[in-house]
Each structure stands twice: as structure tokens, then as C-alpha cells.
Design an enzyme around this catalytic site. Structure first.
Site, PDB file in Angstrom:
ATOM      1  N   ASP A 222     -10.533   4.162  -1.367  1.00 32.59           N
ATOM      2  CA  ASP A 222     -11.125   3.072  -0.329  1.00 32.59           C
ATOM      3  C   ASP A 222     -12.744   3.044  -0.651  1.00 32.59           C
ATOM      4  O   ASP A 222     -13.208   3.987  -0.676  1.00 32.59           O
ATOM      5  CB  ASP A 222     -11.004   3.204   1.205  1.00 32.59           C
ATOM      6  CG  ASP A 222      -9.454   2.950   1.242  1.00 32.59           C
ATOM      7  OD1 ASP A 222      -8.734   2.878   0.680  1.00 32.59           O
ATOM      8  OD2 ASP A 222      -9.017   3.012   2.534  1.00 32.59           O
TER       9      ASP A 222
ATOM     10  N   ASP B  43       0.855  -1.142  -0.025  1.00 29.27           N
ATOM     11  CA  ASP B  43      -0.002   0.201  -0.300  1.00 29.27           C
ATOM     12  C   ASP B  43       0.983   1.214   0.037  1.00 29.27           C
ATOM     13  O   ASP B  43       1.847   1.522   1.145  1.00 29.27           O
ATOM     14  CB  ASP B  43      -1.001  -0.280   1.290  1.00 29.27           C
ATOM     15  CG  ASP B  43      -1.973   0.779   1.196  1.00 29.27           C
ATOM     16  OD1 ASP B  43      -2.133   1.842   0.331  1.00 29.27           O
ATOM     17  OD2 ASP B  43      -2.826   0.785   2.337  1.00 29.27           O
TER      18      ASP B  43
ATOM     19  N   GLY C 138      -5.119   3.379  -7.971  1.00 28.39           N
ATOM     20  CA  GLY C 138      -5.105   3.564  -9.349  1.00 28.39           C
ATOM     21  C   GLY C 138      -4.177   4.661  -9.975  1.00 28.39           C
ATOM     22  O   GLY C 138      -4.360   5.111 -11.179  1.00 28.39           O
TER      23      GLY C 138
HETATM   24  C1  GLA Z   1      -5.576   2.023   2.898  1.00 25.75           C
HETATM   25  C2  GLA Z   1      -5.890   1.028   1.992  1.00 25.75           C
HETATM   26  C3  GLA Z   1      -6.934   0.204   2.623  1.00 25.75           C
HETATM   27  C4  GLA Z   1      -6.204  -0.369   3.984  1.00 25.75           C
HETATM   28  C5  GLA Z   1      -5.493   0.762   4.910  1.00 25.75           C
HETATM   29  C6  GLA Z   1      -4.734   0.471   6.037  1.00 25.75           C
HETATM   30  O1  GLA Z   1      -6.271   3.196   2.887  1.00 25.75           O
HETATM   31  O2  GLA Z   1      -6.620   1.507   0.803  1.00 25.75           O
HETATM   32  O3  GLA Z   1      -7.428  -0.830   2.060  1.00 25.75           O
HETATM   33  O4  GLA Z   1      -5.147  -1.354   3.733  1.00 25.75           O
HETATM   34  O5  GLA Z   1      -4.893   1.672   3.953  1.00 25.75           O
HETATM   35  O6  GLA Z   1      -4.437   1.531   6.869  1.00 25.75           O
END
Ligand code: GLA
Length: 745
Positions: free
Chosen positions: A554, A490, A533
């Protein structure tokens, strides 16, 4: 970290309380940070105008992360006090703010949530900000201009005041009332029962009034059930009531609860869809589910548990297994490692006292894994940063028991597992919620399942935990030693490492580094990119070795979020292929919460059918985001329909495309390996609608047999077109039944 999603009309509404002072317009904006910007006298005339209700990224601040301020000048008239029976407190509704905020009124702090270090204890970023003050508070300037200044921190992805409820109002009794609807619906033949509760958060007041319960058939607007009852309650004395209604058919209905408070005559309203189960129960006869193809790389430990349903005990067999693989005939787990490259055609067999099932299964031993999208669970949408070893094990147990037979296999730990510091060798170690990661991986593997983990290419994850920056190879080795099978990676704080306006190479770089690190580990670790993305990742995710890539910010459990994400996937669609899939984020069905306390998803049952149908059509990884130890029958019905899951797992790995759109109707169609098409007819409108598909538009023959996949029923043969009623925010999911179909060689 969030992505703006168009806010559609939501028929699940928390309350219907009018705001007294509108504040949705007139905001000024500036990126950066200065304590001066909180002050009422600061001159913000030169600041840019901005809309609240959508993130700054969609308003000219693409890829901006860090601090930014919003300011609004607003007169608060004292006359609004008259509208309230209580005349005690004033409320500032400022919507949801991504990630964290501090709110100043006339230069003085009146509330904050989250912030730079994204402290979960102060609440998740996707919570409505409603800050309240006493009417006597000297920070309020009555009948004069007030300045509301909002300091926002965003650590990555979309940011800002992005959605929710906005306004200033004097609180009234209804603000202290909550309609509790978290109990599951109970079904007994045609009768449905549900316990609801009227709850108060006021220390001071008792409430009484009338509770009206209505159930409506949304396709005809006919009221099929109505009941009014007197209700009184106080803080520790909720009014609980179980209503029972006979519902004539297994279809969409909407229940509304309206409480009218006796002193003020004000109403609080809540509506919810009543779940209805379409998936037939699995037959007691054996049936083998799961994908037709499965990829494996050199030297990697192999684990595939034959997914089968049917009455136990089941005896398994696998004919034609390549050298190096062994089947446990009692559990159906195939383990070992494949020694020579090639495509191995295997016949899987499952036998119980009622019969024998077989399935053709191809093990493709080469460079590619994840030939079909991952089916599993991830801790984030339910537990957020409060994930623990026990919670992961509880989910694994439930998956093994209830879902593995339908092909579900990954148990993925998201953010929140890492200790604050690396050990003396620089190795990443889990925090005390995970006493022994290797033992946990062994436990999950012992159930025939796989296990995933989460990190960031930056120094910190989005949750503020340790990331892999400058420790990539070491972390990949650690994952390998533990037995990890899946890595979600991430971007988060890598935003502070990458240049301010990243080039395509800058976007790719951290993922290439980790790809190389994973390649050196003798395990098949699925690599899931999570960078929302950026840089149109779908165009290059495959070439740098991503097995999936998030295409958006998200998701949350609202129709705006779900439909905004799901129905905007036509652009990335052509890039889906075996081993490389678009990921429109995890599932928001069942009990979710992003933290220690969970709630039933706010999506209506029809919205949930849309969610699963669309994600399967898109060939998306399906990662269940709910507490698996509280799987209700409806959620289980969504997750165990083998004909629907087969659309997701189709070996051709194509994504559906949007083939038709008119008014609120969209039709998405996916080519399947057997030459047929899976077709979703979606109704994005808030009323049931009749919709048609023309076979010619879909390149299908004029004479066509169709099957309803949710009900697993043949619908008959149709000429030129097919018409059906589609529930509000709902779907009809079909498969063509062509007489001559291609078969996998
Ligand atoms: C981001 C990701 C989520 C999750 C959080 C964790 O927002 O997009 O899916 O993994 O971090 O902190």
C-alpha cells in the site's frame, strides 16, 4: 499489508525533537505467538536479529503473515528526566506497525493499536505508535535493563515495524504543540496567503514564544520572505495567523514555520511546499478529451460519455456509431449494446457557440476491455472503512461536474461496504451505510459515470469485512445485477487459505476462479487484482485475465512511499499492454486520511507533480484517493491537464522505462502511439538540480523540438541534448515533437 519503502530525506517534517534513548538497533525477532514472549525473563538469545524500519518480508520472511514478536533489551537512564522542563511523562516512539500491535514493557501491556481484527477505531495501521507513561509508572525500571516486547499481527502483504520515528524520551512542552497547516493556500495574483495555527493538546499549560515564518526559493536557497511574530496559545485558544507573501514567479517555494517556546527555548518546526499551478485553464472552446480507443464485449451494456471541456451548453454528435448504440446529443452519453464484432471508427463531435471540436475514436468490440488504464476515484485513501453511500455520491457528483470532461469515469467503493452476514440465500449484502446498492449504481450511471466495488478471495477482506470465499459466482452475479463496472479483488485473508509457501498456481487460483465467475456475467466488469505483486504477478496477470494488478504494497502520502513504489516499476514495465496494466497503487493527492478525519497530503507540490507524471508515464490506472468535495485548485490542476492525461491514456498502452540514472536524476521515457516519446526528468534529491537528457540515449534525432506538458508550451528546438533545472523531488515532463509521426489507421 504494507510494503517497505526506502525512507528518503523528507523536507516536510513534523517536529525536530531529539530522542533521548536510541532504540533503532538491537531488536530480536521470532514468528509465531506465545504469551511467554512478553516476559522480561524469557530467554531470546536464540532469536534472530532484525532491523526495524523495514518489514520482515524484506529480511528473510517472504510471504509470512500472522503473528510475530520483536524484543529489545534497553537501559533507561534516569538522567534523561533532566532534559525535560516538565518531568511528567515518558514516551516510547515505536514507528509504524503493520497491521496491529500490542506493546509490553517488562511483561506488562503499555499500549496497543489495531490488532488481529484490525479495529479501525483504534487507529489505522499506518499511524506512528507513540505510547506514553507517567514517570512514576512502576513498569519502568530506571537505570536498569528493560524489555520492550512488541506483538505484531499482519493479515497479508508486508508486515512488521516498518517505518517511522523510534526512541524513548521524556516528554516536554513541545510534545504538546502542533502546527496546524490544513488550511488551503490562497492566491491573488503574485500574492500568496496562508493561515496557520499553533495548537496545544495540554490541559495544563499555556504557551508563548516566537513564531518565525520563512519562505525560500529552493533553487537558489534565497530567502524571499521572513516574518517573526509573538504567539501565545492554550488548548482551546489556538494562535492563528495568516501570512501574506509576494512570490515573484510561478515555481517551487518552501515555507518553514518555527515556533520557539519561551521557557525551554525548544523549537518545533514544520516545512511545506507552496503549491504552484502549471496547467493552463481549459479553453471555453469545445475540446474532446479521453482515450482514442475503447473496448467492449458481447452483450454488455455500453456506457461512454464523451469527455469534453468548453463552455456549456455543448451539443454532441457521434458519426459512424455501430448498430445498437445510441447517443444522447445533450449529455454526450452513448448507450446501448454492440451487436457485431469489429473495430468501429467513430467521429465524436462537440459543438458550442464558440466552435466545433472533433475526435477520432475507435470502439473495439471483442474480448478485451480496459484498453487504456482506468481513470477514476476510489474511497480507500480518503475514507478508509468509513466510506458511505453519501460520500460516494458526493464524489460522483464532483467527478461529473469537474473531472468527467477530462476523461475520468470510475467511482470505486473500496473496503467497508459489506454487511456482517450474507442473507438467507447466501448473497452478499451491503451494510447500513449503503441502503440500496442498485440505486447507488443507477445514480452513478445516471451521471454518465461507472461504479466499482471491492472484495477478497478470502473469507475476510483486509478490513475484516466479508469476502467472496466460496461465493465467487454468487457475488459476481450480485455485482452484475447491481450494475457494477469494476472489481478490485484483494488477497488479504486468502493468505490463510493458500498453502504456507504458495506456488505460482496457488497465487493464480483465486483470480482464475473469480475471472470465470465474472465471465458468466453479462457486464463489462474491469478486473483489478490486488495481491501486492506476489509471485511477480505482472508476468502472468494478463494471461489469467487481469485488467490491472497491483505491483506493490500500500502507498501512503510520504515521499518515501511514493518514490519507493514509483521508481521501482522498471521491472514490471515491459508487461504493460492494452487491457492489462501495472498498478503501483492509488493516488495520494488532495485531502487523504484512510478514515473519518482527513488531512492535506503530506507530499510537497513538486512530489505531487512527480506522482502524477510518473504514474502517467507508467500507464498506471489513476484512482484519485482524496475527498472530491474538497478539491482545491492545485489538486484540480494536477488532475485535469489533458496533455499529461493523454500520456497515461495513450492507445499503445506501453509503460515508460528507466533510460538513465545518475546521482539523484532519473529519466523515464515512454513510447507513444504517434511515434513520439513522453520523457520525465526526475530529481529524487532534496535539492534542486540541473539535469540533461541526451537525445541519442533516447534514440531520438539530434535535432529535436520539445514540448513542456504541464505548461502545455513548446520549448523550441534543441540540438543533441536538453538541460533544465528540476526541483527537489520534482519533475520536468516533456514530449518530443517529431515532424513525421505514425498515425493510428
Ligand atoms: C489492502 C489494499 C488497500 C485497501 C485495503 C482495504 O490494504 O491494498 O488498497 O483496499 O486493503 O482494507
Amino acid at each position: 499489508m504494507h510494503k517497505f519503502l526506502f525512507a528518503f530525506f523528507l523536507f516536510i517534517s513534523a517536529s525536530a525533537i531529539a530522542q533521548d534513548v536510541a532504540i533503532a538497533q538491537g531488536w530480536k525477532f521470532k514468528t509465531g505467538d506465545s504469551s511467554q514472549w512478553a516476559l522480561p525473563g524469557f530467554d531470546d538469545k536464540e532469536w534472530a536479529a532484525i532491523k526495524i524500519g523495514e518489514p520482515w518480508e524484506s529480511q528473510g520472511y517472504k510471504n509470512y503473515d500472522g503473528f510475530a514478536w520483536y524484543r529489545l533489551h534497553v537501559v533507561i537512564p534516569s538522567s534523561i528526566k533532566e532534559k525535560s522542563f516538565l518531568k511528567e511523562r515518558i514516551k516510547f516512539d515505536l514507528g509504524k506497525i503493520d497491521d496491529g500491535d500490542e506493546v509490553y514493557l517488562n511483561g506488562m501491556l503499555i499500549g496497543k493499536n489495531g490488532g488481529r481484527n484490525y479495529d479501525i477505531k483504534q487507529g489505522p495501521y499506518d499511524a506512528q505508535r507513540s505510547y506514553t507513561l507517567s514517570l512514576n509508572d512502576s513498569r519502568i525500571l530506571w537505570d536498569k535493563e528493560n524489555v520492550i516486547a512488541v506483538r505484531v499481527w499482519d493479515g497479508g502483504g508486508d508486515g512488521g515495524m516498518y517505518e517511522g520515528k523510534y526512541g524513548i524520551s521524556v516528554m516536554d512542552v513541545v510534545d504538546y504543540i502542533h502546527i496546524g497547516t490544513n488550511e488551503d493556500f490562497q492566491f491573488n495574483g503574485q500574492q500568496v496567503a496562508k493561515k496557520i495555527a499553533l495548537q496545544s493538546t495540554s490541559d495544563k499549560y499555556d504557551f508563548n514564544g516566537k513564531l518565525r515564518i520563512t519562505i525560500e526559493d529552493p533553487s537558489t536557497i534565497a530567502v524571499v520572505f521572513k516574518q517573526t511574530i509573538g504567539a501565545d496559545f492554550a488548548k482551546n485558544r489556538p494562535f492563528e495567523y495568516t501570512y501574506r507573501a509576494n512570490l515573484p514567479s510561478n515555481k517551487s517555494y518552501i515555507a518553514s514555520y518555527v515556533f520557539e517556546e519561551s521557557r525551554t527555548k525548544k523549537e518545533i518546526i514544520f516545512s511545506e511546499g507552496i503549491p504552484y499551478i502549471l496547467t493552463p485553464r481549459p479553453s471555453p472552446k469545445p475540446k474532446i478529451n479521453g482515450p482514442d480507443v475503447y473496448g467492449v464485449r458481447a452483450n454488455a451494456p455500453f456506457l461512454y460519455k464523451i469527455p469534453a471541456t468548453g463552455e456549456k451548453p455543448i451539443a454532441y454528435d457521434a458519426v459512424g456509431l455501430p448498430k445498437g448504440l445510441l447517443l444522447d446529443k445533450q449529455t454526450g452519453a452513448i448507450t446501448g449494446s454492440v451487436l457485431a464484432k469489429g473495430n468501429y471508427k467513430v467521429k465524436l463531435v462537440a459543438k458550442n457557440k464558440l466552435g466545433t471540436a472533433t475526435k477520432k475514436f475507435t470502439i473495439v468490440f471483442g474480448d478485451l476491455i480496459g484498453l487504456t488504464p482506468a481513470l477514476g476515484w476510489n474511497s480507500w485513501n480518503c475514507w478508509g472503512l468509513s466510506v458511505s453511500d453519501e460520500k460516494v455520491k458526493a464524489s460522483a457528483n464532483q467527478m461529473a461536474d469537474k473531472l468527467a470532461g477530462h476523461g475520468w469515469s470510475y467511482i470505486n467503493i473500496d473496503d467497508g461496504w459489506q454487511a456482517a452476514k450474507r442473507n438467507e440465500n447466501g448473497e452478499i449484502v451491503p451494510n447500513k451505510k449503503f441502503p440500496d446498492m442498485k440505486a447507488l449504481c443507477d445514480y452513478v450511471h445516471g451521471l454518465g459515470l461507472k461504479i466499482g466495488i471491492y472484495s477478497s478471495p478470502g473469507p475476510q477482506t483486509c478490513g475484516g469485512y466479508l469476502g467472496s470465499y466460496q461465493h465467487e459466482e454468487q457475488d459476481a452475479r450480485t455485482y452484475g445485477a447491481w450494475g457494477i463496472d469494476y472489481l478490485k479483488y484483494d488477497w488479504c485473508s486468502y493468505g490463510n487459505i493458500a498453502p504456507k509457501n504458495p506456488s505460482l498456481d496457488d497465487y493464480k487460483k483465486p483470480y482464475i476462479v473469480m475471472r470465470d465467475a465474472l465471465n458468466k456475467v453479462d457486464r463489462d466488469i474491469l478486473f483489478s487484482f490486488c495481491q501486492y505483486g506476489m509471485g511477480d504477478v505482472w508476468k502472468w496477470g494478463a494471461e489469467i485475465g487481469g485488467n490491472s494488478w497491483r505491483t506493490t504494497g500500500d502507498i501512503n502520502d510520504s515521499w518515501g512511499s511514493l518514490s519507493g513504489i514509483g521508481f521501482s516499476q522498471d521491472g514490471p514495465a515491459p508487461f504493460a499492454q492494452p487491457g492489462h496494466f501495472n498498478d503501483p497503487d492509488m493516488l495520494v493527492v488532495g485531502k487523504v486520511g484512510w478514515g473519518p478525519s482527513l488531512h492535506n497530503t503530506k507530499l510537497s507540490p513538486d512530489e505531487q507533480y512527480t506522482h502524477i507524471s510518473l504514474w502517467c508515464l507508467l500507464s498506471a490506472p489513476l484512482l484519485i484517493g482524496c475527498d472530491m468535495s474538497q478539491l482545491d485548485d492545485f489538486t484540480l490542476n494536477l488532475l485535469t491537464n489533458d496533455e499529461v492525461l493523454a500520456v497515461d491514456q495513450d492507445a499503445m498502452g506501453k509503460s515508460a522505462r528507466k533510460v538513465f540514472e545518475k546521482n539523484t536524476i532519473q529519466v523515464w521515457a515512454k513510447e507513444l502511439e504517434d511515434g513520439n516519446k513522453a520523457i520525465g526528468i526526475f530529481n529524487l534529491g532534496d535539492k534542486a538540480a540541473s539535469a540533461s537528457i541526451n537525445f541519442a540515449d533516447l534514440n531520438l534525432p539530434s535535432q529535436l523540438a520539445l514540448r513542456d506538458l504541464w505548461r502545455q508550451q513548446n520549448l523550441g528546438t534543441f540540438k543533441n541534448s536538453f538541460t533544465s533545472s528540476v526541483p527537489a523531488h520534482g519533475v520536468v515532463l516533456l514530449k518530443s515533437r517529431l515532424a513525421t509521426v505514425k498515425k493510428r489507421e
